[in-house]
Design an enzyme around this catalytic site. Structure first.
Site, mmCIF file in Angstrom:
data_model
loop_
_atom_site.group_PDB
_atom_site.id
_atom_site.type_symbol
_atom_site.label_atom_id
_atom_site.label_comp_id
_atom_site.label_asym_id
_atom_site.label_seq_id
_atom_site.Cartn_x
_atom_site.Cartn_y
_atom_site.Cartn_z
ATOM 1 N N ASP A 188 0.837 -1.201 0.000
ATOM 2 C CA ASP A 188 0.000 0.000 0.000
ATOM 3 C C ASP A 188 0.875 1.254 0.000
ATOM 4 O O ASP A 188 1.634 1.478 0.947
ATOM 5 C CB ASP A 188 -0.893 -0.027 1.248
ATOM 6 C CG ASP A 188 -2.112 0.854 1.110
ATOM 7 O OD1 ASP A 188 -2.149 1.684 0.181
ATOM 8 O OD2 ASP A 188 -3.041 0.723 1.918
ATOM 9 N N ASP A 189 0.795 2.041 -1.066
ATOM 10 C CA ASP A 189 1.511 3.333 -1.158
ATOM 11 C C ASP A 189 3.035 3.198 -1.256
ATOM 12 O O ASP A 189 3.752 4.126 -0.880
ATOM 13 C CB ASP A 189 1.194 4.244 0.044
ATOM 14 C CG ASP A 189 -0.209 4.853 -0.026
ATOM 15 O OD1 ASP A 189 -0.992 4.428 -0.887
ATOM 16 O OD2 ASP A 189 -0.504 5.745 0.780
ATOM 17 N N CYS B 68 -6.080 3.912 -3.724
ATOM 18 C CA CYS B 68 -6.364 2.586 -3.165
ATOM 19 C C CYS B 68 -7.557 1.872 -3.794
ATOM 20 O O CYS B 68 -7.404 0.821 -4.406
ATOM 21 C CB CYS B 68 -6.627 2.715 -1.668
ATOM 22 S SG CYS B 68 -5.335 3.577 -0.768
ATOM 23 N N LYS C 27 -6.153 -5.435 3.859
ATOM 24 C CA LYS C 27 -7.017 -4.270 3.641
ATOM 25 C C LYS C 27 -7.984 -4.486 2.473
ATOM 26 O O LYS C 27 -7.565 -4.735 1.350
ATOM 27 C CB LYS C 27 -6.113 -3.060 3.384
ATOM 28 C CG LYS C 27 -6.815 -1.827 2.854
ATOM 29 C CD LYS C 27 -5.856 -0.665 2.726
ATOM 30 C CE LYS C 27 -6.353 0.379 1.736
ATOM 31 N NZ LYS C 27 -5.494 1.545 1.662
ATOM 32 N N HIS D 90 -11.087 -2.236 1.518
ATOM 33 C CA HIS D 90 -11.306 -0.916 0.906
ATOM 34 C C HIS D 90 -12.128 -0.943 -0.386
ATOM 35 O O HIS D 90 -11.924 -0.141 -1.295
ATOM 36 C CB HIS D 90 -9.972 -0.186 0.676
ATOM 37 C CG HIS D 90 -10.130 1.311 0.723
ATOM 38 N ND1 HIS D 90 -9.140 2.198 0.412
ATOM 39 C CD2 HIS D 90 -11.226 2.073 1.043
ATOM 40 C CE1 HIS D 90 -9.581 3.434 0.532
ATOM 41 N NE2 HIS D 90 -10.845 3.382 0.927
ATOM 42 N N ASP E 32 -0.084 -0.660 -4.859
ATOM 43 C CA ASP E 32 -1.406 -0.257 -5.358
ATOM 44 C C ASP E 32 -1.397 1.109 -6.026
ATOM 45 O O ASP E 32 -2.293 1.441 -6.781
ATOM 46 C CB ASP E 32 -2.456 -0.290 -4.238
ATOM 47 C CG ASP E 32 -2.223 0.762 -3.155
ATOM 48 O OD1 ASP E 32 -1.077 1.260 -3.026
ATOM 49 O OD2 ASP E 32 -3.179 1.092 -2.432
ATOM 50 N N ASN E 33 -0.371 1.931 -5.727
ATOM 51 C CA ASN E 33 -0.239 3.247 -6.369
ATOM 52 C C ASN E 33 1.131 3.802 -6.011
ATOM 53 O O ASN E 33 1.884 3.165 -5.278
ATOM 54 C CB ASN E 33 -1.352 4.222 -5.928
ATOM 55 C CG ASN E 33 -1.636 4.236 -4.443
ATOM 56 O OD1 ASN E 33 -2.695 3.823 -3.983
ATOM 57 N ND2 ASN E 33 -0.670 4.700 -3.659
ATOM 58 N N LYS F 221 1.321 9.867 -5.498
ATOM 59 C CA LYS F 221 0.027 9.224 -5.280
ATOM 60 C C LYS F 221 -1.095 10.237 -5.519
ATOM 61 O O LYS F 221 -0.961 11.406 -5.149
ATOM 62 C CB LYS F 221 -0.035 8.718 -3.839
ATOM 63 C CG LYS F 221 -1.404 8.220 -3.421
ATOM 64 C CD LYS F 221 -1.445 7.818 -1.950
ATOM 65 C CE LYS F 221 -2.874 7.410 -1.567
ATOM 66 N NZ LYS F 221 -2.968 6.881 -0.207
#
Length: 563
Positions: A64-65, A102, A156, A158, A307-308, A325
């Site tokens: 994530d990120d 996300c 996660k 989301h 994811d990004n 992001k």
């Protein structure tokens, strides 16, 4: 021309230095004419796909990120020995794209569809919104279950939870252990969406996992759960494990021991981020060891993806890419990704072909010998032979997104879009080498490593471009200029028009945006202090039944009066 020659020379140098980009994406024909996927009715090439009866175990790890630079093999000062080793022994994806945030990346992974085809083209799903991935979308775990896979999700979600039907266990996962929201405390699993709107967010299947609230750091807790799943499952039966770690998303928290190597990083955010990434790298090593220990590894496919792009204000680095992001610059959408598997033919290679996060849906289903229904309009391609055998990618374009409700660019107009497209609208598209952005593309600085040398990201170090007033269209040749430094929109108006037409074609297939207002019933205080489904279908039915009954009574009264 001289300037372009110099640019090309520099670009070739940068390509050689970083080994990033697709040399041979030149001259690709229309989508689907590449040799990447098997055509209908065609036998897969020997070794390309799996022998019947030995469906591979699929492990998809989503960080994530994580910024583009934040992996050892992209030159980071943060050590990631596990990721470096797995990637070096597998296939590095060096022309790989995701979405800038996300929810969009997760929705595209699990459905194989662009956001414009699910209604999630704007922002993310907020905790208080009555919204989720639309229920009429078939998901990857549902398709894998059809062919006998055991499906487990850790981490996660989301993708919305306002109704019980939106929960992971209702969308194809046999088990779920993790969080429903986009972020939260790594130890307490509490999240405040706004002052006073706070709740607990750790679930086991459909219930709050209070028993697991032992103050364990989420990266380690999720890894322990994965180890338990692998230990209790029969490795002769195929398993799909979707591990969506919370790390390295803010809040920036990590156990003390991971700071040891990073005391020299002055910037506190970067130091914390480095510790979080070090812990994540160790976690992935532990997952890999568990796959080997319990007999899965030899018949497994491990996919790793962010994811990004990274968020520089929260410690992430996308250098030398532009932006961050939440933007459609390369720094927001170009991701760290690789495939590691004993089943790969070309191990230890680099794939520079165009790959997008929607491609995992058809690729993994085909590897699992599943069926893709003809009526599902997919935006992804089967790219296994591209990755495993080094063939050309069947993909020639990517719709990065069209967001009709994002803040409009003040100076955008139909005229600026040659009457083909309103350039006030935020959109971005890639076709072969060309990338076009319109509207308001977001934070556009380049943030070099030295920006993290002081207490906070120092804006003095950032490279900034002050655009000529009123700019709403940008065109880049990403193969020659991966860092988006030379805008070519004025030089190649015909290319701009072609890409605007392609945007317009995509837009004709878009469904309406789903972005409902807050629902006060979402407040965790009304749900035992837990974030969770609040929308009761039964209540609605009862109300409508009551109102129907009331209407009947009214009608009968009116009839009597009339009589």
């Amino acid at each position: 021309m001289v300037a372009l020659g110099v640019l090309a020379g520099l670009s070739v140098l940068s390509l050689l230095t970083y080994g990033y980009l697709a040399w041979d994406s030149l001259g690709l024909g229309p989508a689907g004419t590449g040799t990447g996927g098997t055509q209908l009715g065609e036998e897969p090439a020997a070794g390309g796909h799996h022998q019947p009866g030995s469906r591979p175990h699929i492990v998809f790890i989503l960080a994530d990120d994580q910024g583009f630079r934040d992996v050892g093999y992209h030159g980071s000062e943060i050590r990631t020995p596990t990721l470096d080793k797995l990637a070096a022994e597998g296939v590095k994806l060096e022309n790989y794209y995701v979405q800038p945030m996300c929810t969009p990346s997760r929705s595209q992974f699990i459905t194989g569809k662009y956001q414009i085809h699910t209604g999630l083209q704007h922002s993310i799903i907020r905790p208080t919104q009555p919204n989720c991935l639309p229920l009429d979308n078939v998901t990857l775990p549902q398709k894998l279950k059809e062919v006998g896979y055991s499906t487990h999700m850790v981490g996660k979600w989301h993708l919305g939870f306002y109704r019980r039907e939106c929960m992971p266990t209702q969308r194809g996962f046999d088990t779920f252990f993790g969080s429903l929201l986009g972020s939260g405390d790594y130890y307490t699993h509490f999240k405040c969406d706004s002052p006073g709107i706070c709740g607990y967010d750790l679930y086991e299947n459909d219930n709050a996992a209070w028993d697991h609230d032992n103050g364990i750091y989420s990266t380690q807790m999720y890894t322990q759960k994965v180890q338990q799943i692998l230990a209790s499952h029969n490795p002769r039966k195929p398993i799909f494990l979707y591990i969506a770690y919370q790390a390295v998303h803010s809040p920036l928290q990590a156990p003390g021991k991971y700071f040891e190597h990073y005391r020299s990083i002055n910037n506190i955010n970067r130091r914390r981020y480095a510790a979080m990434l070090a812990c994540l790298d160790e976690a992935i090593n532990n997952v890999t060891l568990a796959l080997k220990k319990y007999g899965y590894y030899e018949n497994s496919i491990i996919v790793y993806s962010s994811d990004n792009g990274g968020q520089p204000m929260a410690g992430g680095s996308n250098w030398p890419l532009r932006g961050s992001k939440g933007t459609y610059w390369e720094g927001g959408i170009r991701a760290v990704g690789f495939v590691h598997s004993p089943l790969l033919k070309n191990k230890g290679s680099v794939c520079k072909e165009l790959v997008h996060i929607t491609d995992w849906f058809p690729t993994l289903i085909t590897l699992a010998e599943g069926q893709i229904d003809e009526d599902i309009q997919l935006d992804g391609y089967d790219i296994w032979e591209t990755i495993s055998e080094g063939r050309r990618s069947p993909r020639v374009d990517i719709l990065h997104n069209i967001d009709p409700i994002y803040t409009k660019a003040k100076n955008g107009s139909w005229a600026a879009g040659y009457g083909i497209w309103n350039t006030a609208i935020q959109s971005a598209i890639r076709v072969n080498h060309w990338k076009l952005l319109t509207g308001n593309p977001g934070y556009s600085d380049w943030v070099p490593p030295q920006a993290f040398s002081n207490a906070g990201p120092n804006r003095w170090h950032n490279e900034r471009v002050s655009w000529s007033a009123g700019k709403t269209v940008w065109l880049f040749n990403i193969t020659a200029d991966p860092y988006e430094r030379v805008d070519l929109s004025a030089k190649y108006p015909d290319v701009v028009k072609q890409l605007l037409r392609r945007l317009s074609q995509f837009n004709k297939t878009a469904v309406p945006v789903r972005y409902p207002p807050k629902d006060p019933r979402s407040n965790p205080k009304l749900n035992g202090g837990v974030w969770g489904p609040w929308f009761k279908e039964d209540e609605k039915k009862k109300k409508s039944d009551k109102s129907k009954g009331a209407n009947k009574q009214k009608k009968n009264k009116n009839k009597k009066k009339a009589n």
